[in-house]
Design a protein around this motif. Structure first.
Motif, PDB file in Angstrom:
ATOM      1  N   ARG A 173      47.411 -65.070  11.068  1.00  0.00           N
ATOM      2  CA  ARG A 173      46.693 -66.182  11.700  1.00  0.00           C
ATOM      3  C   ARG A 173      45.809 -66.814  10.624  1.00  0.00           C
ATOM      4  O   ARG A 173      45.164 -66.099   9.851  1.00  0.00           O
ATOM      5  CB  ARG A 173      45.848 -65.649  12.875  1.00  0.00           C
ATOM      6  CG  ARG A 173      44.999 -66.711  13.583  1.00  0.00           C
ATOM      7  CD  ARG A 173      45.865 -67.563  14.508  1.00  0.00           C
ATOM      8  NE  ARG A 173      45.104 -68.638  15.113  1.00  0.00           N
ATOM      9  CZ  ARG A 173      44.435 -68.552  16.265  1.00  0.00           C
ATOM     10  NH1 ARG A 173      44.421 -67.388  16.936  1.00  0.00           N
ATOM     11  NH2 ARG A 173      43.802 -69.587  16.762  1.00  0.00           N
ATOM     12  N   CYS A 178      46.668 -60.553  10.630  1.00  0.00           N
ATOM     13  CA  CYS A 178      45.952 -60.443  11.919  1.00  0.00           C
ATOM     14  C   CYS A 178      46.191 -59.022  12.433  1.00  0.00           C
ATOM     15  O   CYS A 178      47.278 -58.467  12.259  1.00  0.00           O
ATOM     16  CB  CYS A 178      46.514 -61.491  12.882  1.00  0.00           C
ATOM     17  SG  CYS A 178      45.785 -61.412  14.537  1.00  0.00           S
ATOM     18  N   TYR A 187      41.800 -58.548  19.276  1.00  0.00           N
ATOM     19  CA  TYR A 187      42.276 -58.873  17.931  1.00  0.00           C
ATOM     20  C   TYR A 187      41.101 -58.967  16.958  1.00  0.00           C
ATOM     21  O   TYR A 187      39.984 -59.354  17.339  1.00  0.00           O
ATOM     22  CB  TYR A 187      43.026 -60.206  17.920  1.00  0.00           C
ATOM     23  CG  TYR A 187      44.409 -60.141  18.543  1.00  0.00           C
ATOM     24  CD1 TYR A 187      45.526 -59.993  17.734  1.00  0.00           C
ATOM     25  CD2 TYR A 187      44.575 -60.232  19.928  1.00  0.00           C
ATOM     26  CE1 TYR A 187      46.801 -59.933  18.291  1.00  0.00           C
ATOM     27  CE2 TYR A 187      45.823 -60.170  20.487  1.00  0.00           C
ATOM     28  CZ  TYR A 187      46.932 -60.014  19.661  1.00  0.00           C
ATOM     29  OH  TYR A 187      48.187 -59.947  20.225  1.00  0.00           O
ATOM     30  N   LEU A 189      40.744 -61.138  13.660  1.00  0.00           N
ATOM     31  CA  LEU A 189      41.522 -62.218  13.034  1.00  0.00           C
ATOM     32  C   LEU A 189      40.574 -63.213  12.376  1.00  0.00           C
ATOM     33  O   LEU A 189      39.388 -63.252  12.667  1.00  0.00           O
ATOM     34  CB  LEU A 189      42.392 -62.918  14.094  1.00  0.00           C
ATOM     35  CG  LEU A 189      41.687 -63.456  15.347  1.00  0.00           C
ATOM     36  CD1 LEU A 189      41.158 -64.857  15.138  1.00  0.00           C
ATOM     37  CD2 LEU A 189      42.626 -63.407  16.548  1.00  0.00           C
ATOM     38  N   TRP A 199      35.738 -64.864  10.519  1.00  0.00           N
ATOM     39  CA  TRP A 199      36.470 -63.755  11.136  1.00  0.00           C
ATOM     40  C   TRP A 199      35.886 -63.489  12.532  1.00  0.00           C
ATOM     41  O   TRP A 199      34.683 -63.606  12.760  1.00  0.00           O
ATOM     42  CB  TRP A 199      36.369 -62.485  10.286  1.00  0.00           C
ATOM     43  CG  TRP A 199      37.300 -62.499   9.106  1.00  0.00           C
ATOM     44  CD1 TRP A 199      37.053 -62.996   7.884  1.00  0.00           C
ATOM     45  CD2 TRP A 199      38.624 -61.981   9.095  1.00  0.00           C
ATOM     46  NE1 TRP A 199      38.136 -62.851   7.059  1.00  0.00           N
ATOM     47  CE2 TRP A 199      39.140 -62.203   7.793  1.00  0.00           C
ATOM     48  CE3 TRP A 199      39.470 -61.350  10.027  1.00  0.00           C
ATOM     49  CZ2 TRP A 199      40.423 -61.832   7.404  1.00  0.00           C
ATOM     50  CZ3 TRP A 199      40.734 -60.967   9.626  1.00  0.00           C
ATOM     51  CH2 TRP A 199      41.207 -61.201   8.343  1.00  0.00           C
TER      52      TRP A 199
END
Length: 249
Positions: A173, A178, A187, A189, A199
């Motif tokens: 991503r 990711c 997640y 990511l 982030w």
């Protein structure tokens, strides 16, 4: 008659006066002389010389009554008592005090039963409302330790416990790798939001564009940052901030 020393001649008239003492009383009798034998019966004679019957012996004096025994209280002080009707052997003293006596009239004190102890109820004062005891903050759920091969992240100590756990490589991503939680759709990511790259630790609801963001990090590096996680206007996580450990293999 000769026994009394009388003259035996008839023409000599003489009398015999006899005094005697009987029971401490002096008596006197007069007897005319006779030549024949005479029997003399002694009788008492009063001061006026009247003949009276012997006085009876005086009755012995009655024994003196025993001195009354004074009734005293527990302090040795005399108490005026009156017999209580219908209760022999018990006298009523001053101030209604009952004193028992024995057969000799002496007071017999009995120890009174102790009065029952009554404890007064302690007052209850209205004050501040009771404060609930402090509850220790919930300890964030620690991630399960499991053997993971390849690049992965381990998140711990997050105030939102659903963010804790192990994240494994799952696509990319924003041009970098990711990482997805092994148990839920959480997640780690990198994404660009409103022209700001950062982030995130986020929950996918229906896809990458529909998320609940918990924590963010201003780092723009290619690998998940281990320090610097924070909350901002777009996040919904709770204190404390998470700790992240990134492992390449």
């Amino acid at each position: 008659s000769s026994y009394f020393g009388f003259d035996p001649l008839d023409k000599h008239q003489k009398t015999l006066k006899l005094k005697y003492k009987e029971l401490e009383v002096v008596n006197q009798v007069t007897i005319n002389e006779k030549h024949a034998d005479t029997t003399i019966t002694l009788q008492k004679k009063s001061a006026n010389k009247a003949v009276v019957a012997p006085a009876p012996a005086p009755a012995p004096a009655p024994a003196p009554a025993p001195a009354p025994v004074p009734v005293v209280n527990q302090f040795g002080q005399p108490v005026q008592v009156q017999p209580q009707v219908g209760m022999p052997g018990v006298t009523q003293g001053m101030a209604g005090m009952t004193v028992a006596v024995n057969q000799f009239g002496q007071p017999v004190y009995q120890q009174a039963a102790p009065a029952p102890v009554v404890y007064a109820q302690q007052p209850v004062y209205a004050g501040a409302p009771a404060v609930a005891p402090a509850v220790a903050p919930a300890v964030p759920q620690q991630p399960k330790r499991q053997e993971v091969k390849g690049p992965h992240c381990i998140v711990s100590n997050a105030g939102s416990p659903e963010c804790n756990g192990t994240y494994v490589l799952n696509g990319s991503r924003d041009g970098v790798s990711c990482y997805k939680h092994t148990e839920r759709d959480m997640y780690v990511l990198r994404a660009t939001v409103m022209f700001v790259r950062a982030w995130w630790i986020s929950l996918y609801k229906s896809g990458p564009n529909d998320t609940n963001d918990y924590y963010c990090n201003a780092s723009t590096g290619k690998e998940p940052p281990e320090i610097g996680w924070a909350l901002n206007m777009y996040t919904m996580g709770s204190q404390p901030m998470p700790q992240l450990v990134f492992k390449k293999s």
